[in-house]
Structure formats: C-alpha cells, structure tokens
Design a protein around this motif. Structure first.
Motif, PDB file in Angstrom:
ATOM      1  N   ALA A 147       1.144  -1.326  -0.050  1.00 39.07           N
ATOM      2  CA  ALA A 147      -0.170  -0.621  -0.472  1.00 39.07           C
ATOM      3  C   ALA A 147       0.733   1.308   0.027  1.00 39.07           C
ATOM      4  O   ALA A 147       1.201   1.508   0.854  1.00 39.07           O
ATOM      5  CB  ALA A 147      -1.026  -0.362   1.283  1.00 39.07           C
ATOM      6  N   ASP A 148       1.135   2.054  -1.174  1.00 43.80           N
ATOM      7  CA  ASP A 148       1.454   3.161  -1.232  1.00 43.80           C
ATOM      8  C   ASP A 148       0.971   4.594  -0.884  1.00 43.80           C
ATOM      9  O   ASP A 148       0.150   5.103  -1.882  1.00 43.80           O
ATOM     10  CB  ASP A 148       2.111   3.107  -2.872  1.00 43.80           C
ATOM     11  CG  ASP A 148       3.784   4.647  -2.823  1.00 43.80           C
ATOM     12  OD1 ASP A 148       3.910   5.030  -1.503  1.00 43.80           O
ATOM     13  OD2 ASP A 148       3.526   4.582  -4.294  1.00 43.80           O
ATOM     14  N   PHE A 149       0.454   4.811  -0.294  1.00 41.02           N
ATOM     15  CA  PHE A 149       0.096   5.814   1.041  1.00 41.02           C
ATOM     16  C   PHE A 149       0.731   6.451   1.751  1.00 41.02           C
ATOM     17  O   PHE A 149       1.877   5.640   2.335  1.00 41.02           O
ATOM     18  CB  PHE A 149      -1.199   6.030   1.116  1.00 41.02           C
ATOM     19  CG  PHE A 149      -1.166   5.188   2.437  1.00 41.02           C
ATOM     20  CD1 PHE A 149      -1.420   5.908   3.226  1.00 41.02           C
ATOM     21  CD2 PHE A 149      -1.452   3.208   2.072  1.00 41.02           C
ATOM     22  CE1 PHE A 149      -1.898   5.011   4.668  1.00 41.02           C
ATOM     23  CE2 PHE A 149      -1.658   2.703   3.589  1.00 41.02           C
ATOM     24  CZ  PHE A 149      -1.637   3.439   5.133  1.00 41.02           C
ATOM     25  N   THR A 151       0.627   9.276   4.870  1.00 40.00           N
ATOM     26  CA  THR A 151      -0.138   9.938   6.301  1.00 40.00           C
ATOM     27  C   THR A 151       0.402  10.379   7.192  1.00 40.00           C
ATOM     28  O   THR A 151       1.280   9.657   7.461  1.00 40.00           O
ATOM     29  CB  THR A 151      -1.788   9.612   6.149  1.00 40.00           C
ATOM     30  OG1 THR A 151      -0.959   7.764   6.741  1.00 40.00           O
ATOM     31  CG2 THR A 151      -2.371   9.303   5.578  1.00 40.00           C
ATOM     32  N   LEU A 166      -7.136  10.164   3.792  1.00 37.36           N
ATOM     33  CA  LEU A 166      -6.113   9.129   3.389  1.00 37.36           C
ATOM     34  C   LEU A 166      -6.169   9.656   2.063  1.00 37.36           C
ATOM     35  O   LEU A 166      -7.054  10.482   1.234  1.00 37.36           O
ATOM     36  CB  LEU A 166      -7.109   7.791   2.798  1.00 37.36           C
ATOM     37  CG  LEU A 166      -6.818   6.830   3.479  1.00 37.36           C
ATOM     38  CD1 LEU A 166      -7.264   4.844   3.322  1.00 37.36           C
ATOM     39  CD2 LEU A 166      -5.794   6.381   4.056  1.00 37.36           C
ATOM     40  N   GLU A 169      -6.501   8.974  -4.468  1.00 40.46           N
ATOM     41  CA  GLU A 169      -5.635   8.741  -5.311  1.00 40.46           C
ATOM     42  C   GLU A 169      -6.340   7.132  -5.461  1.00 40.46           C
ATOM     43  O   GLU A 169      -6.743   6.845  -4.952  1.00 40.46           O
ATOM     44  CB  GLU A 169      -3.654   8.813  -4.581  1.00 40.46           C
ATOM     45  CG  GLU A 169      -3.419   9.962  -4.262  1.00 40.46           C
ATOM     46  CD  GLU A 169      -1.964   9.507  -4.031  1.00 40.46           C
ATOM     47  OE1 GLU A 169      -1.675   8.320  -3.618  1.00 40.46           O
ATOM     48  OE2 GLU A 169      -1.303  10.686  -3.330  1.00 40.46           O
ATOM     49  N   THR A 172      -5.558   4.471  -3.837  1.00 37.83           N
ATOM     50  CA  THR A 172      -5.887   4.598  -2.362  1.00 37.83           C
ATOM     51  C   THR A 172      -7.392   4.389  -2.554  1.00 37.83           C
ATOM     52  O   THR A 172      -7.835   3.977  -1.517  1.00 37.83           O
ATOM     53  CB  THR A 172      -5.650   5.306  -1.928  1.00 37.83           C
ATOM     54  OG1 THR A 172      -5.859   6.672  -2.010  1.00 37.83           O
ATOM     55  CG2 THR A 172      -3.653   5.928  -1.304  1.00 37.83           C
ATOM     56  N   TRP A 174      -9.312   1.618  -2.373  1.00 42.18           N
ATOM     57  CA  TRP A 174      -9.961   0.091  -1.785  1.00 42.18           C
ATOM     58  C   TRP A 174      -9.410   0.382  -0.346  1.00 42.18           C
ATOM     59  O   TRP A 174     -10.497  -0.316   0.855  1.00 42.18           O
ATOM     60  CB  TRP A 174      -8.617  -0.870  -2.224  1.00 42.18           C
ATOM     61  CG  TRP A 174      -7.419  -0.831  -2.143  1.00 42.18           C
ATOM     62  CD1 TRP A 174      -6.788  -0.172  -3.039  1.00 42.18           C
ATOM     63  CD2 TRP A 174      -6.577  -1.520  -0.431  1.00 42.18           C
ATOM     64  NE1 TRP A 174      -5.296  -0.537  -1.779  1.00 42.18           N
ATOM     65  CE2 TRP A 174      -5.313  -1.267  -0.777  1.00 42.18           C
ATOM     66  CE3 TRP A 174      -6.874  -2.430   0.162  1.00 42.18           C
ATOM     67  CZ2 TRP A 174      -3.988  -1.794   0.020  1.00 42.18           C
ATOM     68  CZ3 TRP A 174      -6.415  -3.001   1.279  1.00 42.18           C
ATOM     69  CH2 TRP A 174      -5.090  -2.550   1.075  1.00 42.18           C
ATOM     70  N   LEU A 175      -8.170   1.071   0.207  1.00 41.84           N
ATOM     71  CA  LEU A 175      -8.311   1.602   1.623  1.00 41.84           C
ATOM     72  C   LEU A 175      -9.149   2.338   2.338  1.00 41.84           C
ATOM     73  O   LEU A 175      -9.703   2.356   3.426  1.00 41.84           O
ATOM     74  CB  LEU A 175      -6.853   2.235   1.591  1.00 41.84           C
ATOM     75  CG  LEU A 175      -5.706   0.894   2.004  1.00 41.84           C
ATOM     76  CD1 LEU A 175      -4.172   2.003   1.968  1.00 41.84           C
ATOM     77  CD2 LEU A 175      -6.028   0.205   3.088  1.00 41.84           C
ATOM     78  N   ARG A 176      -9.135   3.135   1.030  1.00 45.26           N
ATOM     79  CA  ARG A 176     -10.922   4.209   1.537  1.00 45.26           C
ATOM     80  C   ARG A 176     -12.461   3.523   1.597  1.00 45.26           C
ATOM     81  O   ARG A 176     -13.056   3.819   2.483  1.00 45.26           O
ATOM     82  CB  ARG A 176     -10.609   5.121   0.673  1.00 45.26           C
ATOM     83  CG  ARG A 176      -9.198   6.592   0.083  1.00 45.26           C
ATOM     84  CD  ARG A 176      -9.916   7.520  -0.642  1.00 45.26           C
ATOM     85  NE  ARG A 176     -10.067   7.191  -1.600  1.00 45.26           N
ATOM     86  CZ  ARG A 176      -9.466   7.564  -3.265  1.00 45.26           C
ATOM     87  NH1 ARG A 176      -8.630   6.842  -2.926  1.00 45.26           N
ATOM     88  NH2 ARG A 176     -10.602   7.281  -3.833  1.00 45.26           N
ATOM     89  N   TRP A 209      -1.594   3.876   8.840  1.00 46.95           N
ATOM     90  CA  TRP A 209      -0.306   5.510   8.448  1.00 46.95           C
ATOM     91  C   TRP A 209       1.002   4.507   8.404  1.00 46.95           C
ATOM     92  O   TRP A 209       0.180   2.980   8.994  1.00 46.95           O
ATOM     93  CB  TRP A 209      -0.269   6.857   9.409  1.00 46.95           C
ATOM     94  CG  TRP A 209       0.361   5.692  10.970  1.00 46.95           C
ATOM     95  CD1 TRP A 209      -0.858   5.522  11.291  1.00 46.95           C
ATOM     96  CD2 TRP A 209       1.323   5.560  11.777  1.00 46.95           C
ATOM     97  NE1 TRP A 209      -0.055   5.474  12.744  1.00 46.95           N
ATOM     98  CE2 TRP A 209       0.999   5.722  12.841  1.00 46.95           C
ATOM     99  CE3 TRP A 209       3.066   6.319  11.230  1.00 46.95           C
ATOM    100  CZ2 TRP A 209       2.047   5.704  13.730  1.00 46.95           C
ATOM    101  CZ3 TRP A 209       3.524   6.084  12.341  1.00 46.95           C
ATOM    102  CH2 TRP A 209       3.540   5.239  13.693  1.00 46.95           C
TER     103      TRP A 209
END
Length: 350
Positions: A147-149, A151, A166, A169, A172, A174-176, A209
């Motif tokens: 997961a390239d994010f 925060t 988040l 982008e 992200t 799927w993470l949101r 994070w």
C-alpha cells in the motif's frame, strides 16, 4: 560516552506565548543550546516517529508499522502492514479534530471486541486482511498487497485538525472503502453504544499510516537503546541492539553504561503536553529535565566524559545540537533561553 538524547517537543511551539516561556529558568539547557553546533532540518515530517527513525538512518518512506509491531513483541514476517490506530474524530468550530486512543482511554476488552468484529466482517466478505491489537490503543493491519500511501504518524495528528484521512488517489481507493466500512462497523458496535451511554468519546475511526515491510540490512548505530517507545524498540531489535528501560536521570544512566559506549535515550515527557496544548505540564517537564538531565549532562560534557547529540522534533523542524567538551568552555557565548530559540526559529524576536 557518546550520548544521543532524543526529546520530542523540547521547544514550545508558540514563540509568542510569553506566559509559558518567560521566567522559565533552564541555565544548563540554555548553555547546551547556545554553545552546541545547531542543525535545523525542515523536513516534511517533523513527528516524534520521524525523529526516532532518523536516529537509525531512516528518512524516506519509513515502514513504521512492521517496525512498531516488532517492538511490541510480534513477528511481522515478510507481510505488508499498516498502523491502524483507533481514534475519535469530532467536529469542533467547523474543524475535524482527532483524539488518540490514549486520550479516549480504550480498555483491552473493548479493543478485543472491536478487532474481532472487524476481522469477522472482513473475513466473511472475502478480504484476506487482519487487524491486530497489540495494545488497546495501538492496532495494526496486515495487508494483502503493498500500500503506497503517505499520511502523518499519529503522534503528529493527536489533538490536531484532520483535513483528510487518506490521499485521494486511485491507488488508495480500496483502502478508503475499507476505512469507510470499518467506520460503520465501529459506529454500530455495542462497545461504542456503551461508551455513548456513559458519556465517553466513542472509537469511531482508524488512523492509517506507516505502511510497509520490515526492512533488512540496517546498520547498528548504538550499543544500547533506552526507550519504552515500540518504534525505537523495534529498530533496536532489527539492528541487533540491546534495549533497556529509560533511566530516571543522567546519573542513573551513567551507572548503567560503559564510559565509552554509544547510547541512545528517548525521553517522551514533553510530547503529550504539546499535542494537547498543556503548557503547565510542558513547563513542569522542562524543569524536571533541567534538574535530572541537563544540569548533570552539562557538567559531564564540560569535563570531557560525554559527547552529546541532543535532538528534538518540533514545529520548527527536526532540530539538533552536537555539544563537545570545548564547546561549553566558550563562556563568551551566554546561555540562551527556550523562548529566544523559539523566536529565532520562527523568524521573529522575543
């Protein structure tokens, strides 16, 4: 002894707050700050976590989650992890403010119930993820893919305004979605209903994070790391460094350390006071540090027994002061004050 002393939030973040800064007598610290060789790094991340990572040579895309997990006594293996810390988000004067898990006092029973609820739901939905609560207020999320994010660490957000949780982008999305579902699950759980009935802040969101895998090949920088912080302890473990509790004073550290050792000590006494704008607690913390650490340290540096690398994460950047024996004999450089340092760094005058 070569001592790296990490003290997050050593400099009060409001240089114009004369009530907090005026009359704060710290002659030993003032001499160290005035006569040491100062460095200021205006980093994108000025958090306590970034300060700790930088001491071990990590500055970019730090995989905080697996390192912290390792420091908690768990093996992250080769999986990808993210920190998924439980928080309370509330609106205050049209701003969204974050309260961390320590502030809202999550207990182990609540944490266990909520994590099981999340894991059961996502397992039934076919999501091969896993939430792990290593402590009631520190949770981790095992990911199925990188997961390239980016925060900010939770330490930089506690008590602060949240603009977004988040990045908006495509990578992200799927993470949101996962976060939105987790928030709905938390909202409807009986543990939160009980908190509401008792007039307590609910656990209504997660702060994601620090994603990544456990790094390999890191150099050993210290012989001993004195810290309770799980990130520091994880970095000690991954570098094969001995880890110990934080001494109550410099005198206690001297008794426990070799005269020629390279030592890191992390003191977190000031961090929460700054996070939640408690100036009285910060002042008392500074006074205690002056008596227990800075005064005896200044004497030890002056006598040549210690070379000091004092570092702090602050609103002004990641700050450092390297102080050797000859520096403290430059008596024509008068000791400064924390207020004067804050004003100078802020680009104003006291």
């Amino acid at each position: 002894m070569r001592l790296t002393l990490l003290i997050p939030e050593l400099i009060w973040p409001e240089p114009g707050d004369r009530q907090t800064l005026d009359g704060l007598a710290t002659p030993a610290l003032g001499a160290l700050l005035a006569r040491g060789r100062e460095s200021v790094e205006a980093a994108a991340d000025n958090s306590a976590d970034a300060l700790i990572a930088a001491a071990f040579g990590l500055t970019d895309d730090v995989p905080y989650a697996p390192l912290r997990l390792l420091g908690e006594g768990h093996d992250p293996g080769t999986d990808h992890w993210a920190c998924a810390d439980p928080v309370h988000l509330r609106f205050h004067q049209e701003r969204l403010i974050l309260a961390d898990g320590r502030t809202i006092a999550i207990d182990a029973t609540e944490a266990g119930q909520l994590v099981r609820h999340l894991n059961d739901y996502f397992a039934e939905a076919g999501e091969a993820i896993e939430f792990v609560a290593t402590t009631p207020d520190r949770w981790h999320l095992r990911l199925t893919a990188p997961a390239d994010f980016r925060t900010p660490p939770l330490s930089a957000m506690a008590g602060r305004r949240v603009d977004r949780q988040l990045p908006e982008e495509s990578g992200t999305a799927w993470l949101r979605r996962l976060l939105n579902e987790a928030q709905m699950l938390l909202h409807g759980h009986p543990a939160n209903e009980s908190r509401t009935d008792a007039g307590r802040l609910t656990i209504n969101s997660l702060w994601l994070w620090g994603p990544g895998q456990l790094p390999t090949g890191l150099d050993r920088c210290f012989e001993t790391v004195h810290s309770r912080h799980p990130l520091a302890r994880g970095l000690a473990k991954v570098t094969g460094t001995a880890c110990a509790e934080v001494p109550a004073s410099f005198a206690e550290l001297q008794q426990a350390s070799a005269a020629d050792g390279r030592i890191l000590v992390l003191i977190e006494d000031l961090l929460r006071a700054v996070q939640y704008e408690d100036s009285d607690a910060w002042q008392q913390g500074i006074r205690d540090l002056e008596a227990r650490w800075f005064a005896p340290l200044a004497a030890a540096v002056r006598s040549g027994r210690v070379e000091l690398d004092l570092q702090s994460s602050t609103i002004y950047g990641l700050l450092g002061w390297n102080v050797r024996r000859g520096d403290l004999w430059r008596i024509w450089q008068r000791p400064t004050t924390i207020g004067a340092v804050a004003a100078r760094l802020a680009g104003s005058t006291p």
